[in-house]
Design a protein around this motif. Sequence first.
Motif, PDB file in Angstrom:
ATOM      1  N   LEU A  46       7.707   0.370  25.476  1.00 42.47           N
ATOM      2  CA  LEU A  46       8.924   1.182  25.616  1.00 42.47           C
ATOM      3  C   LEU A  46       8.967   2.317  24.582  1.00 42.47           C
ATOM      4  N   GLY A  89      10.046  -6.833  28.406  1.00 42.81           N
ATOM      5  CA  GLY A  89      11.085  -6.067  27.731  1.00 42.81           C
ATOM      6  C   GLY A  89      10.898  -6.159  26.228  1.00 42.81           C
ATOM      7  N   ASP A  90      11.830  -5.609  25.489  1.00 44.48           N
ATOM      8  CA  ASP A  90      11.699  -5.623  24.042  1.00 44.48           C
ATOM      9  C   ASP A  90      12.548  -6.738  23.450  1.00 44.48           C
ATOM     10  N   ARG A 119      14.558   4.263  29.010  1.00 44.60           N
ATOM     11  CA  ARG A 119      14.278   3.064  28.223  1.00 44.60           C
ATOM     12  C   ARG A 119      15.194   1.903  28.618  1.00 44.60           C
ATOM     13  N   SER A 120      16.492   2.175  28.712  1.00 41.25           N
ATOM     14  CA  SER A 120      17.437   1.121  29.085  1.00 41.25           C
ATOM     15  C   SER A 120      17.116   0.550  30.462  1.00 41.25           C
ATOM     16  N   ASP A 123      13.737  -1.461  30.426  1.00 36.49           N
ATOM     17  CA  ASP A 123      13.900  -2.729  29.706  1.00 36.49           C
ATOM     18  C   ASP A 123      14.663  -3.731  30.576  1.00 36.49           C
ATOM     19  N   ARG A 127      13.190  -7.415  32.017  1.00 35.40           N
ATOM     20  CA  ARG A 127      13.832  -8.685  31.638  1.00 35.40           C
ATOM     21  C   ARG A 127      14.627  -9.332  32.777  1.00 35.40           C
ATOM     22  N   PRO A 230      19.512  -2.587  23.518  1.00 36.98           N
ATOM     23  CA  PRO A 230      18.817  -2.154  24.724  1.00 36.98           C
ATOM     24  C   PRO A 230      19.684  -1.334  25.678  1.00 36.98           C
TER      25      PRO A 230
END
Length: 303
Positions: A46, A89-90, A119-120, A123, A127, A230
């Motif tokens: 990401l 995801g992060d 990014r949002s 992610d 997830r 996130p």
Amino acid sequence: MKSKVRQRQPAFAGHPLDRADNVRGDPRRLAELTHAEARVLRLEGLIPRLGEDKRLQWDRLGDVAEGVETVFLGLLEGEPLFAAVPPSGDPDPAYTRRETWAALGHLPLDELALYGGARSLLDWHARHRFCPQCGGATVLAKGGWQRNCTQCGAEQFPRTDPVTIMLVERDGRLLLGRKVGFPEGSYSALAGFVEPGETIEEAVAREVLEEAGVNVRDVSYIASQPWPFPSQLMIACHAFADDDRITVDTTELEDARWFTREDVSEALEKGPESTSFRAPFAIAVANHMLRWWLEKDDDQADR
Ligand SMILES: [Zn+2]
């Protein structure tokens, strides 16, 4: 007099794309735009990979590996832009990663907003590969603005979690706090997630009472910011305190105290050299709020 404040936006605001909802819902049009030469955002996981010019870089959709999901970010002057969903995801608050911070510090505001939104969304996809209803596998739909369960058909939509963040004022001073683990000398606006069944105003009052033991009134709205770590929507508010006695909840905060206009001004002007406190990062909405507060009083003085 027209407020100077309204002319400035927080970082991550000002998304430059046409989100083109009509394209998302039109499989034929979307298929036409999803061609090998279309541009796809260059990321490592990401983290944005910038070019020598410190701008976002783009690859070809045709070079994305088979089976990797891609999302349609929108249209930039009619040109479709895409991004590929990473394998995971992060799990960490990625904004603490040096690499991400360093990259974000270089980006112009429109690209910062574009990256933040992408990014949002990415992610969230990474997830949400399984259905929260039945545990079945989910697949990307509507160009990446939905996921559908392959077992029960449940539809899921990208989330945004509302967070209130507030400047509490009393006799021309501001209440700011520091959480455990903040860099030395750093203070910021108190903040907290809006809970189910709560209004924004109620969340502001509850958080300030919980964290600092201060009752507030006259909550008003300042600005909002999509925060991509996130996926929060920061709702910046202002409120007045009923009195200035502070009782810090040490499970949430290390300290909270009142700062004068001079303190705030010095923190913003001198950065790390400030002797009053260290202001929040420039891209944080709290930094924007402190500037708003100083300018608000300037405007009132001009009247
Ligand atoms: Zn399901």
